[in-house]
Design a protein around this motif. Sequence first.
Motif, PDB file in Angstrom:
ATOM      1  N   ILE A 180       0.862  -1.185   0.000  1.00 39.57           N
ATOM      2  CA  ILE A 180       0.000   0.000   0.000  1.00 39.57           C
ATOM      3  C   ILE A 180       0.897   1.233   0.000  1.00 39.57           C
ATOM      4  O   ILE A 180       1.668   1.455   0.944  1.00 39.57           O
ATOM      5  N   ILE A 181       0.798   2.018  -1.066  1.00 39.89           N
ATOM      6  CA  ILE A 181       1.574   3.254  -1.193  1.00 39.89           C
ATOM      7  C   ILE A 181       0.594   4.406  -1.044  1.00 39.89           C
ATOM      8  O   ILE A 181      -0.288   4.603  -1.884  1.00 39.89           O
ATOM      9  N   SER A 182       0.723   5.170   0.033  1.00 41.38           N
ATOM     10  CA  SER A 182      -0.280   6.186   0.346  1.00 41.38           C
ATOM     11  C   SER A 182       0.242   7.590   0.066  1.00 41.38           C
ATOM     12  O   SER A 182       1.448   7.822   0.027  1.00 41.38           O
ATOM     13  N   PRO A 183      -0.668   8.558  -0.117  1.00 41.77           N
ATOM     14  CA  PRO A 183      -0.286   9.923  -0.488  1.00 41.77           C
ATOM     15  C   PRO A 183      -0.154  10.834   0.729  1.00 41.77           C
ATOM     16  O   PRO A 183      -0.375  10.409   1.871  1.00 41.77           O
ATOM     17  N   TRP A 184       0.144  12.105   0.458  1.00 45.25           N
ATOM     18  CA  TRP A 184       0.394  13.050   1.533  1.00 45.25           C
ATOM     19  C   TRP A 184      -0.802  13.926   1.878  1.00 45.25           C
ATOM     20  O   TRP A 184      -0.825  14.565   2.930  1.00 45.25           O
ATOM     21  N   ASN A 185      -1.808  14.005   1.027  1.00 44.59           N
ATOM     22  CA  ASN A 185      -2.848  15.012   1.244  1.00 44.59           C
ATOM     23  C   ASN A 185      -3.850  14.628   2.335  1.00 44.59           C
ATOM     24  O   ASN A 185      -4.329  15.483   3.074  1.00 44.59           O
ATOM     25  N   TYR A 186      -4.188  13.351   2.418  1.00 47.62           N
ATOM     26  CA  TYR A 186      -4.958  12.814   3.554  1.00 47.62           C
ATOM     27  C   TYR A 186      -4.155  11.631   4.072  1.00 47.62           C
ATOM     28  O   TYR A 186      -4.527  10.474   3.889  1.00 47.62           O
ATOM     29  N   PRO A 187      -3.036  11.913   4.727  1.00 53.53           N
ATOM     30  CA  PRO A 187      -2.033  10.868   4.959  1.00 53.53           C
ATOM     31  C   PRO A 187      -2.437   9.791   5.956  1.00 53.53           C
ATOM     32  O   PRO A 187      -1.871   8.697   5.922  1.00 53.53           O
ATOM     33  N   VAL A 188      -3.405  10.068   6.824  1.00 54.51           N
ATOM     34  CA  VAL A 188      -3.900   9.033   7.732  1.00 54.51           C
ATOM     35  C   VAL A 188      -5.018   8.241   7.061  1.00 54.51           C
ATOM     36  O   VAL A 188      -4.965   7.006   6.956  1.00 54.51           O
ATOM     37  N   ASN A 189      -6.011   8.938   6.586  1.00 57.42           N
ATOM     38  CA  ASN A 189      -7.167   8.306   5.948  1.00 57.42           C
ATOM     39  C   ASN A 189      -6.757   7.395   4.793  1.00 57.42           C
ATOM     40  O   ASN A 189      -7.142   6.216   4.727  1.00 57.42           O
ATOM     41  N   LEU A 190      -5.952   7.920   3.875  1.00 53.72           N
ATOM     42  CA  LEU A 190      -5.650   7.186   2.650  1.00 53.72           C
ATOM     43  C   LEU A 190      -4.529   6.162   2.823  1.00 53.72           C
ATOM     44  O   LEU A 190      -4.215   5.431   1.890  1.00 53.72           O
TER      45      LEU A 190
ATOM     46  N   ILE B  94      -5.542  21.281 -10.269  1.00 55.23           N
ATOM     47  CA  ILE B  94      -5.059  22.412  -9.474  1.00 55.23           C
ATOM     48  C   ILE B  94      -4.496  21.950  -8.133  1.00 55.23           C
ATOM     49  O   ILE B  94      -3.404  22.345  -7.734  1.00 55.23           O
ATOM     50  N   PHE B  95      -5.228  21.145  -7.414  1.00 58.06           N
ATOM     51  CA  PHE B  95      -4.797  20.607  -6.122  1.00 58.06           C
ATOM     52  C   PHE B  95      -4.338  21.716  -5.189  1.00 58.06           C
ATOM     53  O   PHE B  95      -3.270  21.665  -4.568  1.00 58.06           O
TER      54      PHE B  95
ATOM     55  N   THR C  60     -11.593  22.889   1.744  1.00 59.79           N
ATOM     56  CA  THR C  60     -11.154  21.944   2.773  1.00 59.79           C
ATOM     57  C   THR C  60      -9.744  21.455   2.440  1.00 59.79           C
ATOM     58  O   THR C  60      -9.426  21.179   1.286  1.00 59.79           O
ATOM     59  N   ASN C  61      -8.893  21.372   3.456  1.00 62.57           N
ATOM     60  CA  ASN C  61      -7.504  20.934   3.260  1.00 62.57           C
ATOM     61  C   ASN C  61      -6.781  21.821   2.254  1.00 62.57           C
ATOM     62  O   ASN C  61      -5.905  21.372   1.517  1.00 62.57           O
ATOM     63  N   ALA C  62      -7.164  23.110   2.224  1.00 56.98           N
ATOM     64  CA  ALA C  62      -6.576  24.081   1.297  1.00 56.98           C
ATOM     65  C   ALA C  62      -6.635  23.595  -0.151  1.00 56.98           C
ATOM     66  O   ALA C  62      -5.723  23.834  -0.940  1.00 56.98           O
ATOM     67  N   GLY C  63      -7.725  22.902  -0.479  1.00 49.07           N
ATOM     68  CA  GLY C  63      -7.918  22.452  -1.852  1.00 49.07           C
ATOM     69  C   GLY C  63      -7.123  21.235  -2.249  1.00 49.07           C
ATOM     70  O   GLY C  63      -7.198  20.792  -3.401  1.00 49.07           O
ATOM     71  N   GLN C  64      -6.377  20.657  -1.327  1.00 52.85           N
ATOM     72  CA  GLN C  64      -5.510  19.516  -1.645  1.00 52.85           C
ATOM     73  C   GLN C  64      -6.274  18.209  -1.454  1.00 52.85           C
ATOM     74  O   GLN C  64      -5.952  17.388  -0.596  1.00 52.85           O
ATOM     75  N   THR C  65      -7.306  18.054  -2.274  1.00 52.65           N
ATOM     76  CA  THR C  65      -8.204  16.907  -2.190  1.00 52.65           C
ATOM     77  C   THR C  65      -8.432  16.372  -3.588  1.00 52.65           C
ATOM     78  O   THR C  65      -8.736  17.138  -4.508  1.00 52.65           O
ATOM     79  N   CYS C  66      -8.321  15.055  -3.749  1.00 50.67           N
ATOM     80  CA  CYS C  66      -8.425  14.470  -5.085  1.00 50.67           C
ATOM     81  C   CYS C  66      -9.803  14.646  -5.695  1.00 50.67           C
ATOM     82  O   CYS C  66      -9.950  14.629  -6.923  1.00 50.67           O
ATOM     83  N   VAL C  67     -10.843  14.814  -4.858  1.00 45.29           N
ATOM     84  CA  VAL C  67     -12.193  14.996  -5.379  1.00 45.29           C
ATOM     85  C   VAL C  67     -12.695  16.417  -5.173  1.00 45.29           C
ATOM     86  O   VAL C  67     -13.894  16.686  -5.299  1.00 45.29           O
ATOM     87  N   ALA C  68     -11.810  17.351  -4.882  1.00 37.59           N
ATOM     88  CA  ALA C  68     -12.236  18.744  -4.763  1.00 37.59           C
ATOM     89  C   ALA C  68     -12.769  19.233  -6.103  1.00 37.59           C
ATOM     90  O   ALA C  68     -12.246  18.866  -7.164  1.00 37.59           O
ATOM     91  N   PRO C  69     -13.829  20.066  -6.098  1.00 39.59           N
ATOM     92  CA  PRO C  69     -14.239  20.687  -7.360  1.00 39.59           C
ATOM     93  C   PRO C  69     -13.052  21.447  -7.968  1.00 39.59           C
ATOM     94  O   PRO C  69     -12.518  22.367  -7.346  1.00 39.59           O
ATOM     95  N   ASP C  70     -12.632  21.033  -9.143  1.00 36.60           N
ATOM     96  CA  ASP C  70     -11.450  21.639  -9.750  1.00 36.60           C
ATOM     97  C   ASP C  70     -11.800  22.924 -10.484  1.00 36.60           C
ATOM     98  O   ASP C  70     -11.055  23.901 -10.435  1.00 36.60           O
ATOM     99  N   TYR C  71     -12.928  22.927 -11.165  1.00 39.31           N
ATOM    100  CA  TYR C  71     -13.386  24.131 -11.863  1.00 39.31           C
ATOM    101  C   TYR C  71     -14.901  24.106 -11.930  1.00 39.31           C
ATOM    102  O   TYR C  71     -15.528  23.048 -11.814  1.00 39.31           O
ATOM    103  N   LEU C  72     -15.495  25.285 -12.099  1.00 41.44           N
ATOM    104  CA  LEU C  72     -16.950  25.428 -12.083  1.00 41.44           C
ATOM    105  C   LEU C  72     -17.440  25.959 -13.416  1.00 41.44           C
ATOM    106  O   LEU C  72     -16.855  26.903 -13.972  1.00 41.44           O
ATOM    107  N   MET C  73     -18.502  25.364 -13.925  1.00 36.52           N
ATOM    108  CA  MET C  73     -19.129  25.793 -15.169  1.00 36.52           C
ATOM    109  C   MET C  73     -20.553  26.263 -14.895  1.00 36.52           C
ATOM    110  O   MET C  73     -21.291  25.633 -14.139  1.00 36.52           O
ATOM    111  N   ALA C  74     -20.928  27.366 -15.533  1.00 37.94           N
ATOM    112  CA  ALA C  74     -22.292  27.885 -15.438  1.00 37.94           C
ATOM    113  C   ALA C  74     -22.470  28.919 -16.543  1.00 37.94           C
ATOM    114  O   ALA C  74     -21.495  29.369 -17.161  1.00 37.94           O
ATOM    115  N   THR C  75     -23.717  29.300 -16.791  1.00 38.66           N
ATOM    116  CA  THR C  75     -23.943  30.404 -17.721  1.00 38.66           C
ATOM    117  C   THR C  75     -23.398  31.684 -17.089  1.00 38.66           C
ATOM    118  O   THR C  75     -23.231  31.770 -15.860  1.00 38.66           O
ATOM    119  N   GLN C  76     -23.128  32.700 -17.901  1.00 38.76           N
ATOM    120  CA  GLN C  76     -22.576  33.939 -17.368  1.00 38.76           C
ATOM    121  C   GLN C  76     -23.537  34.584 -16.385  1.00 38.76           C
ATOM    122  O   GLN C  76     -23.117  35.130 -15.355  1.00 38.76           O
TER     123      GLN C  76
END
Length: 477
Positions: free
Chosen positions: A127-137, A354-355, A255-271
């Motif tokens: 198991i090779i785990s990452p740094w962004n949620y280092p306990v959970n993951l 972005i992360f 959350t976690n200063a945006g360092q989340t693999c499932v964080a919303p990366d970008y937002l789309m909407a009408t102007q």
Amino acid sequence: MPTNAHQAATSALDAVRRGEILAAVAALRDSFAAGTTRPIEARIAQLDALAAGLRAERPRLLKALEMDLGKSRTESLITELGVVAQEIAHVRKNLRGWLRPERFGPGLLLAPSSGQIRREPLGTTLIISPWNYPVNLALAPLIGAIAGGNTAILKPSEVAPATSAALTHLIRSHLDPAWVRVVEGAVEETTFLLEQRFDLIFYTGNGAVGRIVARAAAEHLTPTVLELGGKSPVFVDEGTDLAATARRIVWGKFTNAGQTCVAPDYLMATQATIDRLVPHLRQATIALYGRDPRRSRDYGRMVNQKHFDRVLALIDDDKAVLGGTTGADREARYLPPTIMTGVDWDDPVMGEEIFGPVLPLLEVSGPDEAIARINGDEKPLTAYAFSPRPEIEERFAEETSSGSLALGLTLAHLGSQTMPFGGVGESGTGAYHGRTSLQVFTHAKPVVKKPLRPDTLRLVTPPYRGAKRALLGRLLR
């Protein structure tokens, strides 16, 4: 074959360190071969030991998460320790039922006969785990490995050194070394580990390293679970409750200063929707983190200055309607929550995941273009949609492909013990959590039993003549 880069990395390890790693792998293989991890009672005992260790080491883990990522105690309990504790409880409660053999009928041609699907352990896993949620993951996949009756080597990320040390202390102090060993270190240790033969490699991280893991695993035909990432999009439809939507997006993004693999990366909407949404995003950010997020106990920090510099370079102050580079502090690894409007699809911020705490808002004509944009890029780990219209939600479910789809929420679904979580395509292969973790760390072995009498297999063995051939012809039409 190993690349020159791999050879250079492993050659940097001295003989003593190589010997330690080889001894750890060999000890775990011997332990598995001896049947140590097969009894269900023994698996439950190790899960209980992990739960007890998590409780006992809580202060040490919380302090380490604060040091590495600036995480508050509450955020760490919600997104790290609490999630792991719930996962242990859920798996422990259901493990006996999940391991009960499943019956199946082998079919008419094998009658009379019976069949079972039995879940058997794979062996020794990595198991090779990452740094962004280092306990959970690190610990969530380890729960699956233990529940499945495997031995495991855990390689925590060196990028979060305090948490790596705390995890090592937890494992060595509370778990049986016949079940789990920890190998700390950097690229050299990871590379050398990947040269060894394992029965499953579970990797969480970025796609570039994921490819290295997959190539190394192919040398031994080792199965892999690759939990990667990508640019997870969020679409906000016209008519949505923008105040509630903004709060959920801001929480999921920052959350976690945006360092989340499932964080919303970008937002789309009408102007028109973007124009109405921006004030709500500002208000939500203030509500969650105050007017000066740097002083908020609940707002995290970039993991190191390298990642700080990378994300800072993606910010265009001319397009920032919140945050920006003003107030950023490299020494403190602080980047303010940043929202950018007027972003083009070819801007640097859209060129990579972005992360970090930067949310670009991009104009689309409506759901048709949003769906087309999602489908025109690599498949994301998660996609998000906020819409008051059920038919639009259904279109996102039917017409887009992603590891998961969340409608009306962000981030929170990652903590579910009953939902398989994983990627698709570039965002990863395989899934885990709850019962899915047990499935990924075991082999579903069919066991078929047929009595010797009556010998009905004579029907399907040569010679094929006369009535036998006619009967087979009718059965196999």
